[in-house]
Design a protein around this motif. Sequence first.
Motif, PDB file in Angstrom:
ATOM      1  N   THR A  74       0.845  -1.190   0.000  1.00  0.00           N
ATOM      2  CA  THR A  74       0.000   0.000   0.000  1.00  0.00           C
ATOM      3  C   THR A  74       0.878   1.236   0.000  1.00  0.00           C
ATOM      4  O   THR A  74       1.823   1.349   0.789  1.00  0.00           O
ATOM      5  N   CYS A 103       5.126   4.207  -5.658  1.00  0.00           N
ATOM      6  CA  CYS A 103       5.096   3.383  -4.452  1.00  0.00           C
ATOM      7  C   CYS A 103       6.418   2.623  -4.332  1.00  0.00           C
ATOM      8  O   CYS A 103       6.805   1.899  -5.254  1.00  0.00           O
ATOM      9  N   LYS A 113     -11.991   4.527  -7.076  1.00  0.00           N
ATOM     10  CA  LYS A 113     -11.443   4.014  -5.814  1.00  0.00           C
ATOM     11  C   LYS A 113     -12.565   3.606  -4.870  1.00  0.00           C
ATOM     12  O   LYS A 113     -12.500   2.559  -4.210  1.00  0.00           O
ATOM     13  N   ASP A 147      -4.861   2.686  -5.577  1.00  0.00           N
ATOM     14  CA  ASP A 147      -4.211   2.531  -4.274  1.00  0.00           C
ATOM     15  C   ASP A 147      -4.370   1.116  -3.730  1.00  0.00           C
ATOM     16  O   ASP A 147      -4.733   0.906  -2.571  1.00  0.00           O
ATOM     17  N   THR A 206      -6.576  -1.350  -0.363  1.00  0.00           N
ATOM     18  CA  THR A 206      -5.575  -0.581   0.370  1.00  0.00           C
ATOM     19  C   THR A 206      -5.538  -0.979   1.841  1.00  0.00           C
ATOM     20  O   THR A 206      -6.573  -1.183   2.481  1.00  0.00           O
TER      21      THR A 206
END
Length: 515
Positions: free
Chosen positions: A227, A245, A397, A456, A490
């Motif tokens: 995450t 990330c 999301k 995410d 996430t």
Amino acid sequence: MKLPGQAPDGGPIIYEEVGMLKTWDETDMGATDHWDSSLNITSLLLDYEAGIKPQQVIRAIYDRIDAYKIVQPSVWLHLQPLGEVLRAANELHTRWPNPDERPPLWGIPFSVKDSIDIAGIPTTVGCPALSFVPEASAPVYQHCIDAGGLFIGKTNMEQLATGMTGCRSPYGTLHSTFSKQHIVGGSSSGSAATVSEGLVSFSLGSDTAGSIRVPALFNGIVGFKPTKGTVSARGVAPACLHQDCVSFLAANIEDAEKVWNVCKGFDKWDVFAKLPSQLLSSNSNRQLRFRFGIPPAEALEACSPIYRKQFSQVVEAMSKTGGILVSLNWQPFAAANELLYNSSFVLERLTILPEGWFEKNKQLLHPVTRQVFEGALARNSSAVDLFKDLHRQAEYKRAVEDVLRLDREVEDGVDELTVMVVPTTPFHPTIEEVSKDPLGINGQLGAFAHFANVLDLVGVAVPCGAYNMEDMSGGKPIRLPFGVTILAGTGLDCELLKVVAQLEEVLGDLGQDED
């Protein structure tokens, strides 16, 4: 002119000692035989418990590195001098004299993608013209050193982390460790090669559009994209700040999780770091079962026939291992996939450059990198376009939160995790194919990868055996690795790692009975 970070012959500057005496001092090493075994972290720690010394391991690693230079001479952009690494290995005994108090990465060798800062060593990001020498190290690197890790070197990468093929480095194009004809994947190209070839135990990298997951697939190793915000990205040169990330490459799930546990933690100086309160808490006391969805048939048509066949085997194996195949809404995943490169989001890549640098210096970039940046500018996106795309991202999301979820106590003492399983890429192209259509193939490779950071998600690229591919030079068939990426919502990193660990052995054995 000679560019910073580039040797006079046009290649990378490799800092290493040449001709250093490599003899065994039995008064120092004891009478133990020469070490030449697995660099898997668990295996290596067991070797240390049995009396093997880190110095022996390091000498063996440098022998491997010397030998592999014949195969791929441009894997390393900076190789630590052997003497420096041996000195660090000697210091491990001083820092932790009690074997019972050794930290989790004691004596574990690792490499670092050359977008991650290490004090006093150039960070090139695969772009000599933007090379600089940082004064401080990135926290993710320092965590590994503080846990006893031994830094071996910085690795080649796709320039400015702009693609997933591994064919855009001015320092040289790498190939898959399984085939000289096929691409290595990117942008964490050299990092994947060093792990796959047993030159290090793990590598630190980053993932924006698939930069860890794709090279993990093409080199038969594990790629873990946690995450975003669970690992500090401070000191990591960005590609797209909102999507980047910090991620890990390792030989297996256990090793990847071990490194993540060392590196994770809230960093208030990383503005994208997530507070612990923003993450779901894990309860390892309950049994965990899983449901999984896959892309619809029309989406899987993007895959080559052999990839569709291999993916079907994975789905069957996961079902037999206890997974429950369910129908999940693919639409938000597909829609989010388009946002990364086919929206105003691509303009964020331009923010990594100094003001006015591109127009004055674009001729110093790799031609394909320059084409990506020029294409982003040609979109003429407005602030209104950007806000509309941000609204779409938020919508997707939220939709996925209802799809990839953890349901607590579905039965007494049982939690249930819902994941999405996708082919990591639709096919494995050759270097020649990429040279003919670099942007087109790069876009196709992201068919099941681009949405992960936009949404995410946490993801693990896991090896799923191998398959035969005809050798175009007329030789015997080439064995290429196949793999899938398993994605969860996430903050569900621990739960996802637990599920993948249950599947790792079964998936890894697929296709092993083929000739």
